[in-house]
Design an enzyme around this catalytic site. Structure first.
Site, PDB file in Angstrom:
ATOM      1  N   GLN A  36      -9.676  -4.259   7.191  1.00 50.05           N
ATOM      2  CA  GLN A  36      -8.896  -3.849   8.351  1.00 50.05           C
ATOM      3  C   GLN A  36      -9.501  -2.630   9.042  1.00 50.05           C
ATOM      4  O   GLN A  36      -8.805  -1.871   9.721  1.00 50.05           O
ATOM      5  CB  GLN A  36      -7.447  -3.558   7.936  1.00 50.05           C
ATOM      6  N   ARG A  60      -0.583 -10.270  10.589  1.00 51.80           N
ATOM      7  CA  ARG A  60       0.667  -9.666  11.082  1.00 51.80           C
ATOM      8  C   ARG A  60       1.832 -10.655  10.969  1.00 51.80           C
ATOM      9  O   ARG A  60       2.993 -10.262  11.071  1.00 51.80           O
ATOM     10  CB  ARG A  60       0.543  -9.268  12.561  1.00 51.80           C
ATOM     11  N   ASP A  87      -4.464   8.009   2.806  1.00 56.56           N
ATOM     12  CA  ASP A  87      -4.014   6.709   3.289  1.00 56.56           C
ATOM     13  C   ASP A  87      -4.996   6.184   4.346  1.00 56.56           C
ATOM     14  O   ASP A  87      -5.629   6.969   5.059  1.00 56.56           O
ATOM     15  CB  ASP A  87      -2.618   6.873   3.898  1.00 56.56           C
ATOM     16  N   GLU A  88      -5.118   4.862   4.461  1.00 50.17           N
ATOM     17  CA  GLU A  88      -5.956   4.217   5.491  1.00 50.17           C
ATOM     18  C   GLU A  88      -7.367   4.797   5.516  1.00 50.17           C
ATOM     19  O   GLU A  88      -7.924   5.136   6.570  1.00 50.17           O
ATOM     20  CB  GLU A  88      -5.308   4.366   6.880  1.00 50.17           C
ATOM     21  N   LYS A 143       0.829  -1.217   0.000  1.00 53.30           N
ATOM     22  CA  LYS A 143       0.000   0.000   0.000  1.00 53.30           C
ATOM     23  C   LYS A 143       0.858   1.259   0.000  1.00 53.30           C
ATOM     24  O   LYS A 143       0.624   2.191  -0.785  1.00 53.30           O
ATOM     25  CB  LYS A 143      -0.923  -0.014   1.217  1.00 53.30           C
ATOM     26  N   THR A 144       1.848   1.304   0.882  1.00 54.47           N
ATOM     27  CA  THR A 144       2.701   2.496   0.974  1.00 54.47           C
ATOM     28  C   THR A 144       3.470   2.706  -0.320  1.00 54.47           C
ATOM     29  O   THR A 144       3.626   3.840  -0.788  1.00 54.47           O
ATOM     30  CB  THR A 144       3.675   2.353   2.158  1.00 54.47           C
TER      31      THR A 144
END
Length: 672
Positions: free
Chosen positions: A271, A626, A240-241, A49-50
């Site tokens: 998420q 994770r 973002d997010e 994503k980043t």
């Protein structure tokens, strides 16, 4: 009829030379090179994503978009900083004009420019949670409400209640009814207190964190010329997010993006786990409905986890009905080890299993800092902490008090806040209450004398001592009062302007605060080291206002960046909420029993839409994604509850939903 006139762009830099097709996978490339207009990027866990966002910014710059015309909104300062640093490495261009940061920091930046238009001064103080608590306590006291005669919400509860009202748009009455029903008979007093609190903030030229969202939005709604100014500036908006946005943040984006709607939001609906603090899951689900013609890009290739973990993760989230369907695809080869499912006798046995397996992993070459134990609620870690301590296994708990929220850090900041904003009642009272014999009433009296002096409205104050030493203080406080007054004198230059923050630190420590710490704290030396570290951090800032802003914003972060400085050879113990965005080689997800994970409150209260249960399932999905290499799922078969005695635990329904062939069950015996 107005004349049409077009200003053309002047080339300002050479292109980066990035081969986007070669450096990105097919899905990332499609999102990065998306045409103008609204875009929704669903980026699965571990899918880059980043990287996608960073290359999108670089792509815009490569296509002639000026940095000042790009707005990048994130949820942490760290994320914004990392993205901008990576953009700087990709594109040979000075990107300092690019507006990048958290919603709160961007809101603060706008308010510093336009505060007077809503009744505040540009030098307003940003209150953190503790400051807000004190101001609310004073507001309750001034209201005349007899909190001893009736059980009344504490200031911290009022702060949470008011925050939810601001961030969700719900009425105080509705929030009290759903979340604090035992205070429902007090709704009129609570509503009145909210109005008083708002007036108090204006009087003291202070804002809380919610104001950094609500006030800029109010400016954009009410001042058409300001809205058009920022709409023209921010031609391209990246978020973002996005799944974590609340009502205010979504509307802030909607207003700025209009009318061209060159907005790209990136997130993962699977998420979305923060509804309890106002995040609205519907923002991401309904984005295509709000933005006509929005393009949707789904990035599913996962570079983090082995296929065995991804198969389990895909199965775990599948039962949710409200989601954008996707299937995480592995980029890594099979490891031939399935996630372990370990039912255990009781919490003590569970802790022993986790500790013993950690030691075995360490012997197998896995460093302790590559291991995490994740849980739904903090009390789930109690037995594990005891067992790790008994076996000499070092660990860190991410739920510890944040560096910038510790008392000695806040005390030091109070000196600076008061010099910067002489109407800051909270900072002044925090300082004077450090003096012997000065309590709340004494602090109120001294504050009234300060207001009577008129110094709070003077353009500058070159000598605080000339004013303060005329005040009447008790004999116990006299010596400390003099030191306090002279310390404030040392924090301003000859013209009465505040010195840079790093130059203030020695005066604060040597003048009065070091003696106070010696008498107040048992671990004085450690706290002094913290303040020396704060001084080093302050050296980055010449402007006191910017330093105080950053200090307040950092205190409001959900994660503690300072933990990175702790012992690397430590197992991480964390709630799943705080683990979001992080990863480890090995993850233990513990207490996977119905009523524990998912939470019993959700099972008791969830309505027909199953909204709470679906969020709990997303939380479980976050936990399992994770892990990079190994995943252990455990639960105790028996639990001795405080009121219920020994209870037979059922495995979490989330485990029942996963096909058994995706897990390897371990039968753990007790060798004692």
């Amino acid at each position: 009829m107005p004349r049409e006139y077009t200003v053309t762009r002047t080339p300002v830099h050479a292109k980066s030379g990035i081969d986007y097709a070669a450096e990105l996978n097919e899905s990332q490339f499609a999102a990065v090179t998306a045409p103008p207009g609204p875009s929704l990027v669903i980026a699965g866990a571990g899918s880059g994503k980043t990287r996608t966002l960073t290359y999108r910014v670089a792509y815009l710059l490569d296509n002639g978009i000026r940095p000042s015309n790009i707005l990048l909104l994130t949820f942490t300062n760290k994320a914004a900083r990392e993205m901008l640093e990576r953009v700087g490495e990709l594109v040979p261009l000075d990107t300092r004009d690019l507006w990048g940061g958290t919603f709160h920091s961007i809101g603060n930046r706008i308010l510093r420019r336009h505060a007077r238009e809503i009744g505040w001064e540009p030098g307003f103080t940003i209150m953190d949670r503790e400051d807000q608590k004190e101001l609310l306590a004073g507001t309750v006291e001034e209201s005349g409400i007899d909190t001893k005669a009736v059980r009344f919400p504490k200031p911290e509860v009022l702060g949470d209640l008011f925050s939810l009202a601001v961030n969700t748009g719900e009425a105080i009455e509705d929030i009290v009814h759903h979340r604090y029903p035992y205070f429902h008979h007090l709704v009129p007093q609570i509503e009145s207190l909210q109005e008083r609190y708002e007036r108090k903030k204006r009087e003291t030229n202070s804002m809380d964190f919610d104001d950094l969202l609500e006030k800029p939005l109010r400016l954009l709604r009410e001042r058409k010329e300001l809205l058009e100014l920022y709409q023209r500036q921010f031609e391209w908006i990246l978020v973002d997010e996005y799944q974590d946005t609340n009502l205010l943040q979504a509307e802030f984006i909607d207003l700025l993006a209009a009318p061209q709607n060159n907005v790209m939001v990136v997130g993962d609906d699977a998420q979305s786990i923060y509804s309890w603090r106002g995040a609205d899951f519907r923002n991401i689900l309904e984005f295509p409905d709000r933005y006509e013609g929005a393009r949707k890009y789904v990035i599913e290739t996962n570079y983090r986890s082995v296929p065995e973990i991804l198969s389990l993760a895909n199965a775990a989230i599948a039962p949710n009905t409200k989601q954008f369907r996707k299937n995480l695809a592995p980029a890594r080869p099979d490891r031939q080890v399935r996630p372990a499912l370990a039912p255990l006798q009781d919490p003590v046995t569970q802790a022993a299993f986790v500790a013993q397996r950690i030691l075995e992993l360490r012997d197998e070459g896995v460093e302790l800092n590559e291991i995490a134990v994740l849980y739904r609620a903090h009390f789930h870690a109690m037995e594990i902490q005891l067992e790790l301590t008994k076996r000499g296994i070092p660990f860190v708990i991410t739920s510890g008090l944040r560096f910038f929220e510790q008392a000695h850090i806040k005390d030091t900041a109070a000196f600076m806040k008061f010099v910067f904003n002489r109407r800051d009642e909270v900072a002044f009272k925090r300082l004077v209450r450090m003096l012997p014999g000065v309590g709340n009433k004494g602090a109120d009296k001294l504050w009234r004398e300060w207001l009577a002096s008129g110094a709070q409205d003077a353009e500058t104050v070159t000598s605080f001592s000339e004013i303060l030493l005329k005040f009447k203080v008790g004999s116990k406080a006299k010596t400390g009062w003099e030191q306090f007054a002279y310390t404030l004198d040392e924090l301003v230059d000859f013209g009465g302007r505040p010195k840079p923050p790093a130059k203030m630190m020695p005066s604060i420590l040597e003048g009065v605060y070091e003696d106070y710490m010696k008498g107040k704290f048992t671990n004085y030396e450690y706290r002094k080291q913290d303040l020396l570290q704060l001084e080093r951090y302050a050296e980055r800032f010449d402007d006191l206002g910017e330093f105080l802003t950053q200090l307040s914003l950092l205190a409001g972060q959900d994660a503690v960046e300072a933990t990175a400085a702790q012992d690397k050879e430590s197992v991480c113990l964390s709630s799943v909420h705080q683990a979001k965005g992080l990863e480890w080689k090995v993850v233990f997800c513990v207490w996977l029993a119905d009523g524990m994970f998912p939470n019993s409150r959700v099972l008791d209260e969830d309505g027909e839409d199953q909204r709470g249960l679906e969020e709990e399932r997303r939380l479980f999905y976050v936990a399992v994604t994770r892990a990079r290499d190994e995943l252990y799922l455990t639960y105790p078969l028996l639990w001795h509850g405080s009121f219920t005695g020994e209870v037979l635990q059922r495995p979490s329904r989330f485990l029942d939903e996963i096909p058994s062939e995706l897990m390897e069950e371990w039968r753990v015996g007790m060798g004692w």
